[in-house]
Structure formats: structure tokens, C-alpha cells
Scaffold this motif. Structure first.
Motif, PDB file in Angstrom:
ATOM      1  N   LEU A   1      32.069  38.119  44.814  1.00 26.93           N
ATOM      2  CA  LEU A   1      32.019  36.978  45.274  1.00 26.93           C
ATOM      3  C   LEU A   1      30.944  36.045  44.612  1.00 26.93           C
ATOM      4  CD1 LEU A   1      32.518  35.808  48.314  1.00 26.93           C
ATOM      5  CD2 LEU A   1      30.047  36.617  48.903  1.00 26.93           C
ATOM      6  N   TYR A   2      31.405  34.737  44.247  1.00 22.95           N
ATOM      7  CA  TYR A   2      30.246  34.008  43.203  1.00 22.95           C
ATOM      8  C   TYR A   2      30.029  32.885  44.057  1.00 22.95           C
ATOM      9  CZ  TYR A   2      34.882  31.871  42.186  1.00 22.95           C
ATOM     10  OH  TYR A   2      36.201  31.216  42.297  1.00 22.95           O
ATOM     11  N   THR A   3      28.983  31.999  43.693  1.00 25.81           N
ATOM     12  CA  THR A   3      28.225  30.835  44.261  1.00 25.81           C
ATOM     13  C   THR A   3      28.413  29.842  43.115  1.00 25.81           C
ATOM     14  OG1 THR A   3      26.080  31.608  43.945  1.00 25.81           O
ATOM     15  CG2 THR A   3      27.459  32.006  46.199  1.00 25.81           C
ATOM     16  N   GLU A   4      28.250  30.299  42.026  1.00 27.45           N
ATOM     17  CA  GLU A   4      28.144  29.253  40.950  1.00 27.45           C
ATOM     18  C   GLU A   4      29.068  29.398  39.712  1.00 27.45           C
ATOM     19  OE1 GLU A   4      25.876  26.745  41.087  1.00 27.45           O
ATOM     20  OE2 GLU A   4      24.999  27.708  43.080  1.00 27.45           O
ATOM     21  N   GLU A   5      28.995  28.548  38.783  1.00 31.52           N
ATOM     22  CA  GLU A   5      29.898  28.862  37.629  1.00 31.52           C
ATOM     23  C   GLU A   5      29.248  29.989  36.728  1.00 31.52           C
ATOM     24  OE1 GLU A   5      29.959  25.038  35.420  1.00 31.52           O
ATOM     25  OE2 GLU A   5      31.290  24.161  37.207  1.00 31.52           O
ATOM     26  N   GLY A   6      29.962  30.726  35.963  1.00 32.93           N
ATOM     27  CA  GLY A   6      29.642  31.494  35.297  1.00 32.93           C
ATOM     28  C   GLY A   6      30.595  32.808  35.055  1.00 32.93           C
ATOM     29  N   VAL A   7      29.967  34.178  34.399  1.00 31.20           N
ATOM     30  CA  VAL A   7      30.940  35.143  34.220  1.00 31.20           C
ATOM     31  C   VAL A   7      30.554  36.279  35.482  1.00 31.20           C
ATOM     32  CG1 VAL A   7      31.716  36.865  32.563  1.00 31.20           C
ATOM     33  CG2 VAL A   7      31.433  34.680  31.886  1.00 31.20           C
ATOM     34  N   TYR A   8      31.525  36.911  35.867  1.00 29.70           N
ATOM     35  CA  TYR A   8      31.150  38.082  36.800  1.00 29.70           C
ATOM     36  C   TYR A   8      32.264  39.154  36.472  1.00 29.70           C
ATOM     37  CZ  TYR A   8      29.015  34.010  39.258  1.00 29.70           C
ATOM     38  OH  TYR A   8      28.100  32.876  39.614  1.00 29.70           O
ATOM     39  N   GLU A   9      31.641  40.213  36.542  1.00 30.73           N
ATOM     40  CA  GLU A   9      32.508  41.574  36.154  1.00 30.73           C
ATOM     41  C   GLU A   9      32.212  42.642  37.043  1.00 30.73           C
ATOM     42  OE1 GLU A   9      33.275  42.134  31.776  1.00 30.73           O
ATOM     43  OE2 GLU A   9      31.389  40.640  31.563  1.00 30.73           O
ATOM     44  N   LEU A  10      33.056  43.273  37.349  1.00 28.78           N
ATOM     45  CA  LEU A  10      32.872  44.780  38.148  1.00 28.78           C
ATOM     46  C   LEU A  10      34.030  45.692  37.695  1.00 28.78           C
ATOM     47  CD1 LEU A  10      33.690  44.469  41.634  1.00 28.78           C
ATOM     48  CD2 LEU A  10      34.539  42.424  40.370  1.00 28.78           C
ATOM     49  N   ASP A  11      33.708  46.933  37.983  1.00 27.00           N
ATOM     50  CA  ASP A  11      34.590  48.170  37.823  1.00 27.00           C
ATOM     51  C   ASP A  11      34.981  48.645  39.366  1.00 27.00           C
ATOM     52  OD1 ASP A  11      34.978  48.215  34.920  1.00 27.00           O
ATOM     53  OD2 ASP A  11      32.920  48.582  35.106  1.00 27.00           O
ATOM     54  N   VAL A  12      36.372  48.892  39.497  1.00 27.08           N
ATOM     55  CA  VAL A  12      36.855  49.204  40.853  1.00 27.08           C
ATOM     56  C   VAL A  12      37.708  50.379  40.704  1.00 27.08           C
ATOM     57  CG1 VAL A  12      38.057  48.578  42.808  1.00 27.08           C
ATOM     58  CG2 VAL A  12      36.917  46.770  41.661  1.00 27.08           C
ATOM     59  N   ASP A  13      37.295  51.434  41.301  1.00 23.84           N
ATOM     60  CA  ASP A  13      38.064  52.621  41.408  1.00 23.84           C
ATOM     61  C   ASP A  13      39.324  52.384  42.053  1.00 23.84           C
ATOM     62  OD1 ASP A  13      39.271  55.193  42.775  1.00 23.84           O
ATOM     63  OD2 ASP A  13      37.470  56.240  41.492  1.00 23.84           O
ATOM     64  N   MET A  14      40.482  52.833  41.415  1.00 21.64           N
ATOM     65  CA  MET A  14      41.948  52.693  41.837  1.00 21.64           C
ATOM     66  C   MET A  14      42.135  53.088  42.980  1.00 21.64           C
ATOM     67  SD  MET A  14      43.480  50.429  39.547  1.00 21.64           S
ATOM     68  CE  MET A  14      45.088  50.623  39.997  1.00 21.64           C
ATOM     69  N   HIS A  15      41.209  53.825  43.715  1.00 20.48           N
ATOM     70  CA  HIS A  15      41.236  54.420  45.170  1.00 20.48           C
ATOM     71  C   HIS A  15      40.789  53.603  46.100  1.00 20.48           C
ATOM     72  CE1 HIS A  15      44.273  57.927  44.328  1.00 20.48           C
ATOM     73  NE2 HIS A  15      43.317  57.975  43.164  1.00 20.48           N
ATOM     74  N   ASP A  16      39.801  52.668  45.665  1.00 23.47           N
ATOM     75  CA  ASP A  16      38.888  52.022  46.693  1.00 23.47           C
ATOM     76  C   ASP A  16      39.106  50.567  47.064  1.00 23.47           C
ATOM     77  OD1 ASP A  16      37.205  54.298  46.413  1.00 23.47           O
ATOM     78  OD2 ASP A  16      35.771  53.626  44.995  1.00 23.47           O
ATOM     79  N   PHE A  17      40.374  50.294  47.111  1.00 25.64           N
ATOM     80  CA  PHE A  17      40.550  49.144  47.532  1.00 25.64           C
ATOM     81  C   PHE A  17      41.781  49.279  48.667  1.00 25.64           C
ATOM     82  CE2 PHE A  17      43.082  49.221  43.490  1.00 25.64           C
ATOM     83  CZ  PHE A  17      44.422  49.080  43.871  1.00 25.64           C
ATOM     84  N   TRP A  18      42.168  47.797  49.199  1.00 23.34           N
ATOM     85  CA  TRP A  18      42.821  47.875  50.152  1.00 23.34           C
ATOM     86  C   TRP A  18      44.286  48.392  50.016  1.00 23.34           C
ATOM     87  CZ3 TRP A  18      46.829  44.437  51.864  1.00 23.34           C
ATOM     88  CH2 TRP A  18      47.237  44.159  53.146  1.00 23.34           C
ATOM     89  N   GLU A  19      45.004  49.130  50.972  1.00 24.86           N
ATOM     90  CA  GLU A  19      46.289  49.408  50.881  1.00 24.86           C
ATOM     91  C   GLU A  19      46.600  50.036  49.402  1.00 24.86           C
ATOM     92  OE1 GLU A  19      48.671  49.889  53.197  1.00 24.86           O
ATOM     93  OE2 GLU A  19      47.234  49.087  54.971  1.00 24.86           O
TER      94      GLU A  19
END
Length: 194
Positions: free
Chosen positions: A116-134
């Protein structure tokens, strides 16, 4: 004799080539930069607020099987968004990123998302392939045909930005979004990002 010598040289050359191309354990699924307006969101087909990553926008060399010989299904995805332009007002925004498989089950697709972001810039994250919807609705051994990117607010899954009465807080925008798939047991290597 010349034939055997040439054959030996060819086989030696092929073995060197194979050694120079080790499996890195990660690949860029896509890396797209685009402008997105309210008009684009209202007129996206078949679904509004969607930006479709398919054809030459998605990596043509992505694996056809995400489980073998390299196990991306049980790995992670590195999600990077560079918000280049965004309307003033710091309205919380995110993009839902949906894997559209060649073959699905259940609802037929699965989605993760950017920070989730509110301003311009770079945002990064790592997500486990079992940790998202469906994520179980995708038959990973059959591969992915496209990605659907959906601009949303912070209200949850149904918060499509184009439906908001105050849509001017979201549009126009310009972003660069990329997803790098990382094999099970490995960590994202930023040096390999294209």
C-alpha cells in the motif's frame, strides 16, 4: 578422422555452453511501465480497472511448469512498484496482481499485491507463493498465461479505484511494476533484476 575430431570438438563446446548457463533460480515474470487514466480504467476489456500483462509484455521464456525442474511454486515472488506519478493528496493505493493460469481449478486464478502506498517512490516486498488469495486455484505445473493488474484503494478486495466518487485521487498515474519469481530455498538477488 576429421569427422571424429569435429564431433569431439562439438561435444566439448556443447558441454562448455551448458556449464555457462546454470539455472539462476529466479526470473523476471514481467517488468512494465505504463500510464493509467480513469478513461483506461473505465474502458479496460473485459474487466474495468485492469491492466493486462500478456503477449510481449510477459516473459516469453517463463517456465511452462512452475514445479519442476525448478520449484517456483514453493518459492517467493519479489514485487517491486515504482510510483512515478500520482495525484496529490496521499490517497492510499495498491495494485492487485493476479496470476492467470493456463489451467485453473476452483475460482481459476490467484492474486497477490503491491505494498500500500501514499506517495511517489519505490516500494518492494517478498511474498511466499502460498501466502496469497486463492494460490491453490492455480495448477502451477501448467504455467501462467498472463497477469492482470488491478488498481485499488485500501478498502479490500472490492475497492476498485474507478468506482470511487473521488476517483481523481487515483488517476492519472504512472507506475513501473515488476515481479521476480524466486525458487524454493533461495533469496531474491537484486543484482539480477533487469
Amino acid at each position: 578422422m576429421k569427422y571424429l575430431l569435429r564431433l569431439s570438438l562439438l561435444l566439448f563446446s556443447m558441454s562448455l555452453t551448458a556449464q555457462k548457463k546454470p539455472v539462476s533460480g529466479q526470473f523476471t515474470l514481467f517488468d512494465v511501465t505504463f500510464d493509467y487514466t480513469k478513461f483506461d480504467a473505465d474502458n479496460a476489456i473485459p474487466n474495468k480497472s485492469h491492466y493486462y500483462v500478456k503477449g510481449d509484455l510477459i516473459n516469453a521464456e517463463r517456465p511452462s511448469d512452475w514445479t519442476s525442474p525448478v520449484d517456483y511454486r514453493n518459492g517467493t515472488v519479489h514485487i517491486r512498484i515504482e510510483v512515478i506519478e500520482k495525484p496529490e493528496g496521499s490517497e492510499p493505493t495498491k495494485w492487485t496482481l493476479c496470476y492467470i493460469p493456463n489451467k485453473g481449478q476452483g475460482n481459476g486464478y490467484g492474486c497477490t499485491g503491491t505494498e500500500l502506498y501514499t506517495e511517489e517512490g519505490v516500494y518492494e516486498l517478498d511474498v511466499d507463493m502460498h501466502d496469497f488469495w486463492e494460490n491453490e486455484s492455480i495448477i502451477w505445473s501448467e504455467g501462467i498465461k498472463q497477469m492482470d493488474l488491478v488498481i485499488k484503494d485500501d478498502s479490500g478486495g472490492q475497492g476498485k479505484a474507478h468506482k470511487r466518487a473521488d476517483h481523481e485521487k487515483f488517476f492519472p498515474t504512472k507506475v513501473r511494476i515488476s515481479m521476480v519469481q524466486v525458487a524454493a530455498g533461495l533469496e531474491y538477488d537484486a543484482e539480477l533484476f533487469e
